[in-house]
Design an enzyme around this catalytic site. Structure first.
Site, PDB file in Angstrom:
ATOM      1  N   LYS A  52      42.668  -2.225  -0.667  1.00  0.00           N
ATOM      2  CA  LYS A  52      42.242  -1.230   0.060  1.00  0.00           C
ATOM      3  C   LYS A  52      42.739  -1.484   1.467  1.00  0.00           C
ATOM      4  O   LYS A  52      43.582  -0.445   2.212  1.00  0.00           O
ATOM      5  CB  LYS A  52      40.657  -1.157   0.100  1.00  0.00           C
ATOM      6  CG  LYS A  52      40.010  -0.897  -1.094  1.00  0.00           C
ATOM      7  CD  LYS A  52      38.492  -0.930  -1.073  1.00  0.00           C
ATOM      8  CE  LYS A  52      38.052  -0.649  -2.358  1.00  0.00           C
ATOM      9  NZ  LYS A  52      36.549  -0.954  -2.613  1.00  0.00           N
ATOM     10  N   GLN A  96      31.943  -4.122  -0.073  1.00  0.00           N
ATOM     11  CA  GLN A  96      32.238  -4.418  -1.207  1.00  0.00           C
ATOM     12  C   GLN A  96      31.340  -4.999  -1.930  1.00  0.00           C
ATOM     13  O   GLN A  96      30.588  -5.847  -1.569  1.00  0.00           O
ATOM     14  CB  GLN A  96      33.572  -5.473  -1.238  1.00  0.00           C
ATOM     15  CG  GLN A  96      34.137  -5.573  -2.523  1.00  0.00           C
ATOM     16  CD  GLN A  96      34.852  -4.493  -2.884  1.00  0.00           C
ATOM     17  OE1 GLN A  96      35.614  -3.488  -2.389  1.00  0.00           O
ATOM     18  NE2 GLN A  96      34.688  -4.300  -4.346  1.00  0.00           N
ATOM     19  N   ASP A 119      32.374   5.192   0.771  1.00  0.00           N
ATOM     20  CA  ASP A 119      32.412   5.283  -0.438  1.00  0.00           C
ATOM     21  C   ASP A 119      31.608   6.308  -1.101  1.00  0.00           C
ATOM     22  O   ASP A 119      31.597   6.129  -2.441  1.00  0.00           O
ATOM     23  CB  ASP A 119      31.640   3.522  -0.567  1.00  0.00           C
ATOM     24  CG  ASP A 119      32.744   2.679  -1.139  1.00  0.00           C
ATOM     25  OD1 ASP A 119      33.896   3.136  -1.747  1.00  0.00           O
ATOM     26  OD2 ASP A 119      32.503   1.454  -1.023  1.00  0.00           O
TER      27      ASP A 119
END
Ligand code: NAP
Length: 293
Positions: A52, A96, A119
């Protein structure tokens, strides 16, 4: 069979994101900025976060990686999220997953400002998605939609079977495939571990989205000729054959199923690369304040 090529599509879409990031920089004298929090050093999570960050650099975004040891307390982590929520120079924040057992992932997700939730996991964004309102779509389902759009696949009227009902993939993609939009307008069946006779359902499916986490779960005898197969699974196995020390497998028996499918995503090189595109698109939207002011 046509390969739904995540490498080709993601590279193409990233070029356009990079062009838009350059315009943003010119107009705002700063780059779109993504912050990522990583707790611990799980191999898979390290790889995803590194990818990412690398992709942010590639398209001209700024990125900040904040690391915590596994022993970090829930309070400490939530405080860091609150600090980032207040920072006007950071547009998007991801934490994460998975997190250590002593940290409640729902609390973490709900503490992120929904306007920075690139997200797309915050209940505000999920609720708006369900109502077909502007929102940050969860990155992996968003990536799947972008892939279908890129190949101009009209899913209207199709029978779609989604296998797996997680909050981050299966459940949201089942909602998106059923909504009145293209891609969408499918008749969706959401299967999970308690579903009886999955094969009967998949044999009747025009499109199958597998998000289970079991290598080669979907076999050729479970799919009909001409179906569209989207393989979300990422299953790691140690391997002395690869330099990284492991090999990736999907949830679909690609070798056999690809002989019957009309379209199919590979693993690696499919949905995983599209997930990053979904995240980058959300971050750009957040920076431009396209969804929330
Ligand atoms: P998850 O939270 O691990 O959930 C798995 C789902 O599969 C559950 O809903 C479970 O049912 C269902 N399932 C398990 N065994 C089954 C069976 N025998 N028959 C039918 N359903 C079964 O899933 P996830 O986080 O969505 O991850 C799924 C896979 O996608 C993993 O391999 C993950 O690494 C991968 N992934 C890939 C990306 C990407 O960017 N490509 C992104 C996210 C995840 P129950 O609910 O009944 O337990």
């Amino acid at each position: 069979m046509i390969l739904l090529d995540g490498k080709l599509v993601s590279e193409d879409l990233k070029k356009s994101i990079a062009d838009q990031a350059a315009i943003f920089l010119k107009e705002n004298e700063r780059k779109p900025h993504l912050a990522a929090i990583l707790v611990g050093n799980d191999g898979g999570s390290e790889t995803y976060v590194a990818s990412k960050v690398k992709n942010c650099e590639k398209v001209g975004f700024e990125s900040t990686l904040i690391r915590f040891d596994t022993s970090v307390s829930e309070i400490e982590l939530l405080n860091e999220i609150r600090i980032i929520n207040e920072r006007t120079d950071i547009d998007g924040l991801i934490v994460q997953l998975p997190l250590p057992a002593h940290i409640n992932p729902d609390l973490v997700t709900e503490t992120i400002d929904y306007r920075k939730d690139v997200d797309g996991f915050h209940p505000v964004n999920l609720g708006r998605m369900q109502r077909n309102l502007p929102c940050f779509l969860p990155a992996t389902p968003f990536g799947i939609l972008l892939m279908l759009e890129y190949y101009k696949i009209n899913t209207s009227g199709m029978n779609c079977v989604v296998i797996g009902r997680s909050n981050i993939v299966g459940s949201p993609i089942s909602i998106l495939m059923a909504r009145n939009a293209n891609p969408g307008n499918c008749t969706v069946t959401l299967a999970h571990s308690k579903t009886k006779n999955i094969k009967e359902l998949t044999l009747n499916a025009d499109i199958i989205i597998a998000a289970i986490g079991k290598k080669n779960f979907l076999s050729a005898d479970m799919v009909k000729n001409g179906s569209i197969i989207i393989d979300v699974g990422i299953n790691r196995e140690e391997s002395s054959e690869s330099r990284s020390g492991y090999k990736l497998f999907g949830d679909v028996d690609f070798e056999q199923v690809s002989k019957k499918a009309a379209f199919i995503t590979p693993v690696p090189g499919g949905v995983g690369l599209m997930t990053i595109v979904g995240l980058l698109k959300n971050t750009l939207s957040a920076a431009r304040k396209e969804i929330y002011s």
